[in-house]
Design a protein around this motif. Structure first.
Motif, mmCIF file in Angstrom:
data_model
loop_
_atom_site.group_PDB
_atom_site.id
_atom_site.type_symbol
_atom_site.label_atom_id
_atom_site.label_comp_id
_atom_site.label_asym_id
_atom_site.label_seq_id
_atom_site.Cartn_x
_atom_site.Cartn_y
_atom_site.Cartn_z
ATOM 1 N N ILE A 42 -10.470 3.372 4.544
ATOM 2 C CA ILE A 42 -9.865 2.115 4.983
ATOM 3 C C ILE A 42 -9.780 2.061 6.508
ATOM 4 O O ILE A 42 -10.063 1.033 7.116
ATOM 5 C CB ILE A 42 -8.487 1.933 4.317
ATOM 6 C CG1 ILE A 42 -8.685 1.541 2.849
ATOM 7 C CG2 ILE A 42 -7.660 0.873 5.033
ATOM 8 C CD1 ILE A 42 -7.422 1.512 2.045
ATOM 9 N N VAL A 43 -9.440 3.189 7.134
ATOM 10 C CA VAL A 43 -9.398 3.211 8.600
ATOM 11 C C VAL A 43 -10.768 2.837 9.163
ATOM 12 O O VAL A 43 -10.888 1.987 10.038
ATOM 13 C CB VAL A 43 -8.960 4.590 9.134
ATOM 14 C CG1 VAL A 43 -9.131 4.659 10.637
ATOM 15 C CG2 VAL A 43 -7.524 4.863 8.775
ATOM 16 N N LEU A 61 0.389 11.589 7.493
ATOM 17 C CA LEU A 61 -0.650 10.686 7.007
ATOM 18 C C LEU A 61 -0.500 9.317 7.653
ATOM 19 O O LEU A 61 -1.473 8.700 8.093
ATOM 20 C CB LEU A 61 -0.552 10.567 5.484
ATOM 21 C CG LEU A 61 -1.567 9.628 4.822
ATOM 22 C CD1 LEU A 61 -2.977 10.099 5.071
ATOM 23 C CD2 LEU A 61 -1.320 9.530 3.329
ATOM 24 N N TRP A 101 -7.644 6.308 2.140
ATOM 25 C CA TRP A 101 -7.005 5.888 3.395
ATOM 26 C C TRP A 101 -7.953 6.019 4.577
ATOM 27 O O TRP A 101 -8.024 5.132 5.430
ATOM 28 C CB TRP A 101 -5.736 6.726 3.655
ATOM 29 C CG TRP A 101 -4.510 6.112 3.050
ATOM 30 C CD1 TRP A 101 -3.749 6.631 2.048
ATOM 31 C CD2 TRP A 101 -3.895 4.871 3.408
ATOM 32 N NE1 TRP A 101 -2.709 5.775 1.755
ATOM 33 C CE2 TRP A 101 -2.779 4.698 2.578
ATOM 34 C CE3 TRP A 101 -4.200 3.884 4.343
ATOM 35 C CZ2 TRP A 101 -1.956 3.582 2.645
ATOM 36 C CZ3 TRP A 101 -3.381 2.769 4.427
ATOM 37 C CH2 TRP A 101 -2.270 2.631 3.574
ATOM 38 N N PHE A 102 -8.694 7.128 4.624
ATOM 39 C CA PHE A 102 -9.587 7.319 5.771
ATOM 40 C C PHE A 102 -10.749 6.332 5.713
ATOM 41 O O PHE A 102 -11.207 5.842 6.741
ATOM 42 C CB PHE A 102 -10.085 8.769 5.851
ATOM 43 C CG PHE A 102 -8.976 9.727 6.204
ATOM 44 C CD1 PHE A 102 -7.846 9.256 6.865
ATOM 45 C CD2 PHE A 102 -9.045 11.061 5.884
ATOM 46 C CE1 PHE A 102 -6.801 10.104 7.195
ATOM 47 C CE2 PHE A 102 -8.006 11.920 6.210
ATOM 48 C CZ PHE A 102 -6.890 11.438 6.862
ATOM 49 N N MET A 114 0.829 -1.196 0.000
ATOM 50 C CA MET A 114 0.000 0.000 0.000
ATOM 51 C C MET A 114 0.878 1.266 0.000
ATOM 52 O O MET A 114 0.367 2.366 0.088
ATOM 53 C CB MET A 114 -0.941 -0.010 1.213
ATOM 54 C CG MET A 114 -1.922 -1.173 1.202
ATOM 55 S SD MET A 114 -2.755 -1.391 2.767
ATOM 56 C CE MET A 114 -4.327 -0.620 2.432
ATOM 57 N N GLY A 123 -6.125 3.774 14.108
ATOM 58 C CA GLY A 123 -6.604 2.388 14.044
ATOM 59 C C GLY A 123 -6.102 1.570 15.208
ATOM 60 O O GLY A 123 -6.890 0.942 15.922
ATOM 61 N N VAL A 153 -3.408 7.493 10.076
ATOM 62 C CA VAL A 153 -4.070 6.238 9.721
ATOM 63 C C VAL A 153 -3.712 5.143 10.714
ATOM 64 O O VAL A 153 -4.587 4.486 11.281
ATOM 65 C CB VAL A 153 -3.678 5.821 8.285
ATOM 66 C CG1 VAL A 153 -4.166 4.424 7.988
ATOM 67 C CG2 VAL A 153 -4.230 6.799 7.273
#
Lengths: 126, 327
Positions: B35-36, A87, B32-33, A78, A95, A91
């Protein structure tokens, strides 16, 4: 925009010549990890059945290997390695923090419900 | 006055769009967000699975005994090989995806096309494998008896090998009840397929075969299922047996706790749905690549965005694989 890739993995131990080469390198690594997991899952060595911090050592190995795999998928497939720090932190840490919190709460609660059954407050064996 | 205008102008440059503080385009950042948030959904499911498992930690099914099949190899005990194959297929399609992204950076249309095609192929193989896996799981192979308390009793021979119901139970046709159908009964009541045998028939079969014992779900110290003595076995079936269970659905599950089947269907189903939608999106992008949309645009960033989604699907599978099949 230039597409520059960081071509090192294992903290610079292994440096690839091109991005394509790095992809194949990571594939080989992920395959080896998966094979180790499957072999351990089939043999289930007796020596790894001892409990470490409340869970079998074998299960700890599986979970750690899974996180290793997840790291290389995110970082190299990715291209998280090439993103800015900002960034990446947004992320990843969001999480990780929320997931750890959720896991802690639910597993704690599940263990409590188990003890309620186990100590015979509620009969389940009939 | 003039200084404020100058200040305002530089401010405008920062805030009127086009500025990328994270060096990532809007679309990529939003992927990306997304995906989070999707990762949080999946971890919610997996943590709920962990909750239920901890709740029944002394009686949870052993995955090695549940998933033992490999296509075209009947009767061969092959735990995990097929899932390992599925995992490999998904990782492989992730590799072709990242190769497509890389070819996109070099604006190499033909290579992007080939790699996108291979990615779609990998996705389809994976979804097909999952359908096969569901089919074997739903059909089941040994059958079991559910007790009044909802526990599952399975059958083993004296060596500890599993025995299927059909190997020792004979069905008495006269005792069998016809399945209720809404066309000749109550139209607003429906009933699923009846089990092949009744509990009484199972009890007779068990009495007739001296070498068959009942195995409960409770795990011993060594992490194996408890096998009852002959007397206890008969006792259990006679007093507590309520329903014969063959295969698994959302209500009953011959492998153990119904929750195991529920979570299996829900989590692998939700993941399979992600793979399916990923394949659909990949197909759309594949045709856009062929039509030259991105070549004209001068950037293959769209391939990169769906690539992120596709890798995420692979990432989730790595965790599902660990928590459903290994741990």
């Amino acid at each position: 925009m230039a597409h520059e890739h960081k071509l090192e993995i294992f903290r610079g131990l292994l440096k690839f010549k091109s991005n394509t080469q790095k992809i194949w390198g990571v594939l080989i690594f992920l395959t080896i990890v998966t094979v180790i997991e499957v072999v351990l899952g089939i043999i289930k060595p007796e020596s790894l059945m001892v409990k470490v911090l409340g869970m079998k050592a074998l299960n700890w190995i599986f979970i750690i290997l899974t996180i290793v795999k997840a790291y290389y998928i995110t970082w190299d497939f990715m291209h998280m390695r090439d993103e800015t720090k900002g960034l990446r932190r947004m992320v990843v840490w969001t999480g990780i923090f929320l997931i750890l919190y959720l896991i802690f709460i639910l597993l704690q609660e599940g263990g409590y419900v188990f003890r309620v059954y186990d100590e015979g407050y509620i009969k389940r064996d009939f | 006055m003039s200084t404020t205008v100058v200040n305002a102008e530089t401010e405008t440059k920062t805030w009127d769009g086009g500025n990328q503080p994270l060096q990532a385009s809007y679309g990529k950042m939003m992927m990306w967000f997304f995906i989070v948030s999707d990762a949080l959904t999946f971890s919610g499911f997996l943590a709920a699975y962990g909750f239920s498992r901890f709740k029944f930690i002394d009686a949870w099914p052993i995955a090695d005994e549940v998933f033992t099949h490999f296509p075209f190899l009947h009767g061969v005990d092959a735990p995990m090989y097929y899932v390992a194959f599925m995992t490999f297929v998904l990782i492989m399609s992730s590799v072709t995806m990242v190769l497509a992204v890389d070819a996109g950076h070099h604006l190499n249309k033909s290579k992007v096309t080939i790699y996108m095609f291979l990615t779609i192929l990998g996705g389809l193989i994976f979804v097909g494998s999952q359908a096969w896996e569901w089919n074997t799981f739903i059909k089941g192979d040994y059958g079991a008896v559910q007790t009044k308390g909802g526990n599952i009793l399975q059958f083993v021979d004296t060596d500890g090998h599993r025995v299927a119901l059909k190997d020792f139970v004979t069905s008495d046709d006269h005792a069998a009840r016809a399945q209720h159908e809404d066309k000749n009964g109550l139209w607003f009541v429906s009933e699923g397929t009846l089990p092949t045998y009744s509990v009484d028939e199972v009890l007779h079969g068990l009495e007739a075969h001296e070498n068959i014992l009942v195995r409960t779900q409770t795990l011993t110290e060594n992490g194996e299922k408890t096998v009852l003595s002959r007397a206890e076995s008969l006792e259990q079936i006679k007093n507590n047996g309520k329903l014969v269970v063959e295969g698994a659905n959302l209500h009953v599950n011959e492998y153990g706790s119904p929750l195991f089947a529920d979570f299996f269907f829900f989590i692998t189903g939700f993941h399979g749905f992600h793979v399916f939608s990923g394949v659909v999106i990949n197909i759309i992008i594949f045709f856009n690549v062929i039509l030259g949309t991105y070549e004209r645009r001068g950037s293959y960033e769209m391939v990169e965005k769906v690539g992120l989604y596709w890798h995420f699907v692979d990432l989730v599978w790595v965790f599902v694989f660990t928590f459903f099949y290994l741990v």
